[in-house]
Design a protein around this motif. Structure first.
Motif, PDB file in Angstrom:
ATOM      1  N   ILE A  34       0.851  -1.183   0.000  1.00  0.00           N
ATOM      2  CA  ILE A  34       0.000   0.000   0.000  1.00  0.00           C
ATOM      3  C   ILE A  34       0.889   1.235   0.000  1.00  0.00           C
ATOM      4  N   SER A  35       0.392   2.308  -0.569  1.00  0.00           N
ATOM      5  CA  SER A  35       1.054   3.612  -0.497  1.00  0.00           C
ATOM      6  C   SER A  35      -0.030   4.649  -0.235  1.00  0.00           C
ATOM      7  N   GLU A  36       0.355   5.906  -0.139  1.00  0.00           N
ATOM      8  CA  GLU A  36      -0.618   6.976   0.041  1.00  0.00           C
ATOM      9  C   GLU A  36      -1.501   7.147  -1.191  1.00  0.00           C
ATOM     10  N   GLU A  37      -1.072   6.609  -2.324  1.00  0.00           N
ATOM     11  CA  GLU A  37      -1.783   6.781  -3.591  1.00  0.00           C
ATOM     12  C   GLU A  37      -2.603   5.567  -4.022  1.00  0.00           C
ATOM     13  N   GLY A  38      -2.275   4.373  -3.500  1.00  0.00           N
ATOM     14  CA  GLY A  38      -2.984   3.194  -3.976  1.00  0.00           C
ATOM     15  C   GLY A  38      -2.592   1.933  -3.239  1.00  0.00           C
ATOM     16  N   ILE A  39      -3.127   0.821  -3.726  1.00  0.00           N
ATOM     17  CA  ILE A  39      -2.913  -0.473  -3.075  1.00  0.00           C
ATOM     18  C   ILE A  39      -2.881  -1.556  -4.155  1.00  0.00           C
ATOM     19  N   PHE A 100      -6.203   5.169  -5.492  1.00  0.00           N
ATOM     20  CA  PHE A 100      -7.229   5.869  -4.724  1.00  0.00           C
ATOM     21  C   PHE A 100      -7.673   7.133  -5.461  1.00  0.00           C
ATOM     22  N   LEU A 101      -8.991   7.354  -5.553  1.00  0.00           N
ATOM     23  CA  LEU A 101      -9.541   8.564  -6.155  1.00  0.00           C
ATOM     24  C   LEU A 101     -10.195   9.465  -5.121  1.00  0.00           C
ATOM     25  N   LYS A 108      -7.785  10.404   3.645  1.00  0.00           N
ATOM     26  CA  LYS A 108      -6.336  10.574   3.809  1.00  0.00           C
ATOM     27  C   LYS A 108      -5.890  10.133   5.196  1.00  0.00           C
ATOM     28  N   SER A 109      -6.646  10.523   6.212  1.00  0.00           N
ATOM     29  CA  SER A 109      -6.320  10.179   7.589  1.00  0.00           C
ATOM     30  C   SER A 109      -6.395   8.666   7.810  1.00  0.00           C
ATOM     31  N   HIS A 110      -7.421   8.043   7.261  1.00  0.00           N
ATOM     32  CA  HIS A 110      -7.605   6.593   7.393  1.00  0.00           C
ATOM     33  C   HIS A 110      -6.408   5.853   6.788  1.00  0.00           C
ATOM     34  N   ILE A 111      -6.014   6.248   5.588  1.00  0.00           N
ATOM     35  CA  ILE A 111      -4.891   5.607   4.895  1.00  0.00           C
ATOM     36  C   ILE A 111      -3.592   5.880   5.649  1.00  0.00           C
ATOM     37  N   ALA A 112      -3.371   7.121   6.078  1.00  0.00           N
ATOM     38  CA  ALA A 112      -2.148   7.481   6.809  1.00  0.00           C
ATOM     39  C   ALA A 112      -2.030   6.703   8.114  1.00  0.00           C
ATOM     40  N   ASP A 113      -3.138   6.544   8.842  1.00  0.00           N
ATOM     41  CA  ASP A 113      -3.119   5.785  10.093  1.00  0.00           C
ATOM     42  C   ASP A 113      -2.777   4.326   9.841  1.00  0.00           C
TER      43      ASP A 113
END
Length: 122
Positions: A34-39, A100-101, A108-113
């Protein structure tokens, strides 16, 4: 686009993600990074069949929805994204790159956590 993807750090992960078909039902997919941009997802053959039967095509550019869990897998967030690559594997499973779109603050917070917890567990 290819160079940009390589600049964003990826984190190994092994979590179950739901992929929502056109019928509104979710099937299970495994993840491997996973990254901040996708999975990146690995859809087992049984999940692929369910999605195809629901009317999804699993092709580049197709918009789909996933259910991404939080770090302790107690809450799922529905996130829109597009397929950036889809490759069928010999056994009928699919490797899917999902971009992710939905980039609202909550997403953003969900993915960052989730990523933060993955970093701590490395």
């Amino acid at each position: 686009m290819r160079e940009l993807r390589r600049q964003i750090e990826r984190y190994r992960c092994d979590i179950e993600v739901g992929v929502i078909g056109n019928n509104g039902e979710a099937v299970i997919s495994e993840t491997f990074d996973i990254s901040e941009e996708g999975i990146n997802l690995m859809l087992p053959a049984s999940s692929v069949m369910g999605l195809l039967e629901s009317g999804l095509n699993l092709v580049n550019g197709e918009i789909i929805e996933i259910l991404l869990p939080n770090h302790d897998q107690t809450v799922d967030m529905q996130i829109s994204g597009s397929i950036v690559h889809a490759k069928a594997v010999v056994d009928g499973s699919y490797l899917i790159g999902f971009h992710f779109l939905d980039f609202g603050e909550e997403t953003k917070s969900h993915i960052a956590d989730l990523i933060k917890q993955l970093e701590l567990n490395l």
